[in-house]
Scaffold this active site. Structure first.
Site, short mmCIF file in Angstrom:
data_model
loop_
_atom_site.label_atom_id
_atom_site.label_comp_id
_atom_site.label_asym_id
_atom_site.label_seq_id
_atom_site.Cartn_x
_atom_site.Cartn_y
_atom_site.Cartn_z
N LYS A 282 0.98 -1.06 0.00
CA LYS A 282 -0.11 -0.10 -0.09
C LYS A 282 1.08 1.47 0.11
O LYS A 282 1.98 1.59 0.97
CB LYS A 282 -0.84 0.22 1.21
CG LYS A 282 -1.71 -0.83 1.37
CD LYS A 282 -3.00 -0.55 2.14
CE LYS A 282 -4.05 -1.61 3.09
NZ LYS A 282 -5.06 -1.60 1.72
N ARG A 356 -10.28 -11.98 1.79
CA ARG A 356 -10.44 -12.85 1.72
C ARG A 356 -10.12 -13.85 1.57
O ARG A 356 -10.49 -15.54 1.85
CB ARG A 356 -11.08 -12.85 -0.16
CG ARG A 356 -9.93 -12.36 -1.23
CD ARG A 356 -10.07 -11.78 -2.03
NE ARG A 356 -10.92 -10.23 -1.72
CZ ARG A 356 -10.91 -9.50 -1.95
NH1 ARG A 356 -11.45 -9.79 -3.98
NH2 ARG A 356 -11.25 -7.70 -2.72
N1 BES Z 1 -8.17 -3.84 4.57
C1 BES Z 1 -8.27 -3.36 3.33
C2 BES Z 1 -9.34 -3.13 3.54
C3 BES Z 1 -9.29 -1.55 3.90
C4 BES Z 1 -9.42 -0.57 3.06
C5 BES Z 1 -10.19 -1.61 5.22
C6 BES Z 1 -9.90 0.78 4.21
C7 BES Z 1 -10.52 -1.14 5.66
C8 BES Z 1 -10.16 0.45 5.56
C9 BES Z 1 -7.95 -4.99 2.46
O1 BES Z 1 -7.39 -5.80 2.71
C10 BES Z 1 -7.46 -4.47 1.04
O2 BES Z 1 -6.49 -3.76 1.01
N2 BES Z 1 -8.49 -4.10 0.09
C11 BES Z 1 -8.30 -4.22 -1.48
C12 BES Z 1 -8.55 -4.88 -2.26
C13 BES Z 1 -8.55 -4.79 -3.54
C14 BES Z 1 -6.94 -4.89 -3.54
C15 BES Z 1 -8.74 -5.86 -4.28
C16 BES Z 1 -8.63 -2.53 -1.43
O3 BES Z 1 -9.96 -2.24 -0.80
O4 BES Z 1 -7.97 -1.26 -2.01
MN MN Z 2 -5.41 -5.27 1.93
#
Ligand code: BES
Ligand code: MN
Ligand code: ZN
Length: 508
Positions: A282, A356
């Protein structure tokens, strides 16, 4: 935590630091809510006018402080807004009371004792006000050095004691309402502590140890699979995600059983103690709050313990999928294929879609016990935040009636939620050229794609719902109602309500 008592005392003679009264928005200006008659009388029936002079309208979240009338033992009156005055014969909404009590409790930090003279028309109101007080008074100062003498240097100690006027100390239903508020709020606040704990301290191993201590205290059965057991058992999803971190993953199974239970609920929580994104790292600006990525597991943990404390006539199993998502030489790569606990293979296209993967293994483990229903809770997708904002969680399910029941349970306890679909056409976006499926699909509808992925790992014929709490799990803004900044304890009360409804035979 704040001590909660019921009291029939009259306001003037009360020894307290403050008396809290409710003020609602009436058609012609602020009106004093029932419960504060004695206080109003001491102002010669002019309290509403006094409040209006001070600028109060009765709006939700509003707080007005004024000196107590002559002859009162308490020096201060705190008027808290309840929002629109209810229709004639309708009582005040439980959530309005909960929020108002929370606002007042937070404002009274540093005080020893406050009396709450809010409208009480039965045990429901007692419970709501009790919860509002206990949740609103919450602070997290474990890591503030000044907190060592129980009082944070840069803040104030939480309100020590709250006395609810209008509650009946000898009424069984009122006493039960207080006991329920205490059990649920205490566990919910503990889940907030876990969420707020920094990820260098709350590793998967540390989280598992916390559940073991709690299990001992409350007579629960707990089983912790460490990395060796996870490898041996074939938990490829959890091991894949946790493989990049020096802090190894865990799968916790926490079981509460009641001898007379007729139903069995399974709760499954995403417990990523820190989500860096892994190799699909990230960017800065997206990782500062990612210690909150274990909020689902914290909610499941709190709900199982609360169910046990309430002695609910239902069996509840909590599954906590704990891992830290980090990049390293041993981390899962985009392109890797994982063999999941269910036997399916998954091509990892983005290591940041890790929730997931850990949930898939836990959902399958939960499914093998054939519970009557599974509910998973996860800070799963940024897409759900884009869709529903930061205060509402999405509810997806493989059964429409169950989705509605979960949505209703959430609304009933004051947790904003909204039903979301699982459109079949989005499934093919996760087709993989090398594995059974990929962990990524179409970008549009990303929250629903994640839900469809999870559905693949729910056992045949098992009723299942998925709560995506990415928005409400962590409050980055200022505190509001009974919700503090930081970890909120989202979904705890919905899960507890589902367990209660199941115990009562009112669900499924
Ligand atoms: N933990 C994150 C989702 C999240 C984002 C929770 C902001 C709380 C606040 C999750 O693991 C994630 O990174 N999801 C990605 C999925 C994508 C790569 C398909 C997302 O939402 O960008
Ligand atoms: Mn994530
Ligand atoms: Zn995540």
């Amino acid at each position: 935590m704040t001590a909660l008592t019921l009291s029939t005392a009259a306001a003037p003679g009360l020894r307290a630091d403050a008396i809290v009264v409710g003020v609602a928005k009436g058609a012609k200006g602020p009106v004093v809510a029932p419960g504060a008659e004695a206080v109003d009388k001491a102002y010669d029936g002019r309290l509403a006018g006094v409040l209006e002079t001070l600028g109060a309208s009765g709006a939700e979240g509003e707080l007005t402080k004024l000196p107590a009338p002559a002859g009162f033992k308490a020096p201060l009156v705190v008027a808290v807004g309840l929002g629109a005055e209810p229709e004639k014969d309708a009582g005040y909404d439980a959530e309005a009371l909960r929020r108002a009590a929370g606002v007042a409790a937070r404002a009274l930090a540093g005080s020893k004792k406050a009396a709450f003279a809010l409208p009480v028309d039965g045990p429901g109101a007692v419970g709501a006000i009790g919860e509002g007080v206990l949740l609103g008074a919450y602070t997290f100062d474990t890591y503030k050095d000044g907190a060592k003498d129980a009082k944070a240097k840069n803040g104030k100690a939480p309100l020590a004691e709250a006395s609810l006027l209008g509650g009946k100390p000898r009424d069984a239903a009122h006493k039960a309402a207080v006991a329920r508020a205490v059990a649920v709020s205490e566990e919910l606040n503990r889940s907030r502590d876990l969420i707020n704990m920094p990820p260098n301290d709350l590793t998967p191993q540390a989280f598992a140890a916390v559940t073991q201590t709690a299990a001992k205290e409350h007579g629960l059965k707990v089983q912790v699979l460490d990395e060796k057991a996870l490898v041996k058992g074939g938990y490829g999803g959890i091991m894949g995600v946790g493989g990049g971190s020096a802090a190894t993953p865990r799968l916790v199974k926490l079981s509460y059983t009641h001898p007379k239970a007729g139903k069995h609920l399974a709760f499954v929580g995403k417990g990523i103690t820190y989500d860096s994104g892994g190799i699909s790292l990230k960017p800065a600006g997206h990782n500062e709050t990612m210690k909150c990525d274990m909020s689902g597991a914290a909610a499941v943990f709190a709900a199982v313990v609360a169910a046990a404390r309430l002695g609910l006539e239902v069996n509840v199993t909590g599954w906590l999928a704990l891992a830290e998502n980090m990049p390293s030489g041993t981390a899962v790569r985009p392109g890797d294929v994982l063999r999941m606990y269910s036997g399916k293979t998954v091509e990892v296209l983005n290591t940041d879609a890790e929730g997931r993967l850990v949930l898939a293994d836990a959902l399958w483990a939960a499914s093998l016990e054939k519970p009557d229903a599974i509910v998973d809770v996860a800070t799963l997708t940024g897409a759900m935040m884009l869709a529903l904002g930061s205060r509402t969680f999405g509810v997806m399910a493989n059964d429409e009636a169950f989705r509605s029941a979960v949505h209703e349970a959430a609304e009933e306890v004051g947790e904003p939620a909204w039903p979301m679909p699982l459109p079949e056409h989005l499934r093919k976006g996760m087709d993989s050229t090398v594995a059974d499926l990929a962990n990524m699909g179409e970008r549009m509808g990303g929250g629903l794609v994640a839900g469809l992925f999870l559905r693949e790992f729910v056992g045949e014929g098992i009723t299942w719902a998925h709560l995506d709490i990415a928005g409400p799990a962590f409050n980055e803004g200022g505190p509001f109602g009974y919700t503090p900044k930081g970890g909120t304890g989202s979904a705890v009360r919905t899960l507890v309500r589902l367990a209660e409804l199941t115990a009562a035979g009112d669900l499924g």
